[in-house]
Motif scaffolding. Structure first.
Motif, short mmCIF file in Angstrom:
data_model
loop_
_atom_site.label_atom_id
_atom_site.label_comp_id
_atom_site.label_asym_id
_atom_site.label_seq_id
_atom_site.Cartn_x
_atom_site.Cartn_y
_atom_site.Cartn_z
N GLY A 262 0.89 0.00 -10.05
CA GLY A 262 0.04 -1.14 -9.77
C GLY A 262 -0.19 -1.44 -8.32
N ILE A 263 0.00 -0.44 -7.45
CA ILE A 263 -0.13 -0.63 -6.01
C ILE A 263 -1.34 0.16 -5.51
CG2 ILE A 263 0.99 -0.29 -3.77
CD1 ILE A 263 3.68 -0.46 -5.23
N PRO A 264 -2.20 -0.42 -4.69
CA PRO A 264 -3.30 0.34 -4.08
C PRO A 264 -2.75 1.56 -3.34
CG PRO A 264 -3.58 -2.00 -3.66
CD PRO A 264 -2.21 -1.83 -4.26
N SER A 265 -3.41 2.69 -3.49
CA SER A 265 -2.85 3.95 -2.96
C SER A 265 -3.96 4.86 -2.43
CB SER A 265 -2.06 4.68 -4.04
OG SER A 265 -1.01 3.86 -4.56
N ILE A 266 -3.64 5.57 -1.35
CA ILE A 266 -4.61 6.48 -0.72
C ILE A 266 -3.93 7.83 -0.47
CG2 ILE A 266 -6.23 6.85 1.16
CD1 ILE A 266 -6.02 3.89 1.83
N ALA A 267 -4.62 8.91 -0.81
CA ALA A 267 -4.19 10.26 -0.46
C ALA A 267 -5.10 10.78 0.65
CB ALA A 267 -4.27 11.19 -1.67
N PHE A 268 -4.51 11.16 1.79
CA PHE A 268 -5.26 11.69 2.93
C PHE A 268 -5.01 13.18 3.07
CE2 PHE A 268 -4.96 7.23 4.52
CZ PHE A 268 -6.31 7.01 4.77
N ALA B 179 0.35 9.61 -4.29
CA ALA B 179 -0.47 8.40 -4.29
C ALA B 179 -0.67 7.87 -5.71
CB ALA B 179 -1.82 8.69 -3.63
N MET B 180 -0.87 8.77 -6.66
CA MET B 180 -1.07 8.34 -8.03
C MET B 180 0.15 7.63 -8.58
SD MET B 180 -2.41 10.56 -11.30
CE MET B 180 -3.96 10.95 -10.46
N GLU B 181 1.34 8.04 -8.15
CA GLU B 181 2.56 7.37 -8.62
C GLU B 181 2.56 5.91 -8.17
OE1 GLU B 181 6.08 7.60 -10.92
OE2 GLU B 181 4.40 8.98 -10.66
N GLY B 182 2.12 5.67 -6.93
CA GLY B 182 1.99 4.29 -6.48
C GLY B 182 0.98 3.52 -7.31
N LEU C 14 0.85 -1.19 0.00
CA LEU C 14 0.00 0.00 0.00
C LEU C 14 0.89 1.24 0.00
CD1 LEU C 14 -2.96 1.16 0.38
CD2 LEU C 14 -2.48 1.12 2.84
N VAL C 15 0.49 2.24 -0.78
CA VAL C 15 1.14 3.56 -0.74
C VAL C 15 0.14 4.54 -0.13
CG1 VAL C 15 2.07 5.47 -2.09
CG2 VAL C 15 2.64 3.12 -2.71
N VAL C 16 0.58 5.28 0.88
CA VAL C 16 -0.28 6.25 1.56
C VAL C 16 0.41 7.61 1.54
CG1 VAL C 16 -1.44 6.85 3.70
CG2 VAL C 16 -1.24 4.46 3.04
N SER C 17 -0.33 8.64 1.17
CA SER C 17 0.22 9.98 1.08
C SER C 17 -0.54 10.92 2.01
CB SER C 17 0.12 10.49 -0.36
OG SER C 17 0.65 11.79 -0.49
N GLY C 18 0.20 11.79 2.72
CA GLY C 18 -0.46 12.75 3.61
C GLY C 18 0.13 12.70 5.01
N ILE C 19 -0.61 13.14 5.97
CA ILE C 19 -1.91 13.80 5.87
C ILE C 19 -1.67 15.26 5.47
CG2 ILE C 19 -3.95 14.54 7.14
CD1 ILE C 19 -3.46 12.15 9.03
N ASN C 20 -2.32 15.70 4.40
CA ASN C 20 -2.03 17.03 3.86
C ASN C 20 -2.61 18.13 4.73
OD1 ASN C 20 -0.93 18.58 1.54
ND2 ASN C 20 -3.03 19.32 1.42
N ASN C 21 -1.92 19.26 4.71
CA ASN C 21 -2.34 20.45 5.46
C ASN C 21 -3.30 21.27 4.60
OD1 ASN C 21 -2.46 22.47 7.39
ND2 ASN C 21 -0.55 23.43 6.76
N GLY C 22 -4.55 20.83 4.55
CA GLY C 22 -5.56 21.50 3.74
C GLY C 22 -6.22 20.54 2.77
N ALA C 23 -7.38 20.92 2.29
CA ALA C 23 -8.21 20.05 1.45
C ALA C 23 -7.58 19.79 0.09
CB ALA C 23 -9.58 20.68 1.26
#
Length: 258
Positions: free
Chosen positions: A116-122, A109-112, A85-94
């Protein structure tokens, strides 16, 4: 479970540290993040200058490049394993609506996802990190639920998640949403430099334009966590028929090369 974490606010950002702390005891976690703030860098890769990787005192690795650089380097040589899993964040703002096009958080997250890896941007909806602990808890809960339902380590998917800045007790449910839309950005800001040259600063993002029920803007305004599945294909499938006819007319009027 093996998780790669990145972000766009830089390796010292509170949101990154909170996300790491929330996930470190449920997975083998590696952090590879930008050295400096890289907000609005989208999917940019650094192609014309060298990239360097250093390790901070807390074990995080940081790169003198973009969020996408960080994930790309990690997945193509820096790590000796493939994360689940690739997880990005937690970002400072929407990162809602049109923001996703520009977002470095989403870009990481999109790069992950592209590998071919499940990815989440928080992201947190408001800036300044208030109630960051609650956002990190919700991020942890979502990752745990994804793993429990065998969605981690499976076929690739890309999720954009925006979390309201609320205490846990006031946090609403997870809502599946489409992206809203923003009005055009505010006008560019101009200033004179000490040398008398005109400087330009990109204006603030526009206000929400489409924030109807079902959008990420609407869900978060109601105190809910907005989750939007994203894709990379930018093809306008709905209008391919129109453009097929248009392309035929264009082609017939352009003639043939010599």
């Amino acid at each position: 479970m093996k998780i790669l974490i990145s972000n766009d606010d830089g390796y010292q950002a509170p949101g990154l540290v909170a996300l790491y702390e929330a996930l470190k005891d449920i997975a083998e976690v590696e952090v590879v993040a930008p050295e400096q703030n890289n907000s609005a860098k989208s999917n940019a890769l650094t192609l014309h200058s060298p990239l360097y990787v250093h390790r901070a005192g807390n074990g995080f690795r940081f790169v003198n490049g973009t969020p996408a650089d960080c994930v790309h380097i990690a997945l193509t040589g820096l790590l000796d394993y493939r994360p689940d899993l690739v997880v990005s964040g937690i970002n400072n703002g929407a990162n809602m609506g049109d923001d996703t096009i520009y977002s470095g958080t989403v870009g990481a997250a999109m790069e992950g996802y592209l590998f071919g890896i499940p990815s989440i941007a928080f992201s947190q909806v408001e800036r300044d990190w208030h109630h960051l602990d609650a956002a990190a808890t919700k991020a942890r809960e979502l990752v745990l639920q994804m793993a429990a339902q065998n969605l981690v380590g499976s076929s690739a998917w890309l999720l954009n998640v925006n979390i309201p800045n609320l205490p846990l007790a006031q946090m609403g449910h997870l809502k599946l949403c489409r992206l809203g839309r923003r009005h055009a950005a505010e006008p560019v800001i101009t200033q004179l430099s000490p040398r008398g040259e005109t400087m330009y600063w990109i204006g603030a993002a526009g206000a929400a334009k489409d924030d109807a029920d079902g959008t990420d803007f609407h869900a978060t305004a109601q105190g809910h966590i907005a989750m939007t599945p994203l894709k990379v294909d930018l093809t306008d499938h709905d209008h391919l028929g129109y453009w097929a006819q248009t392309a035929a007319r264009l082609s017939s009027g352009m003639g043939r090369g010599g």
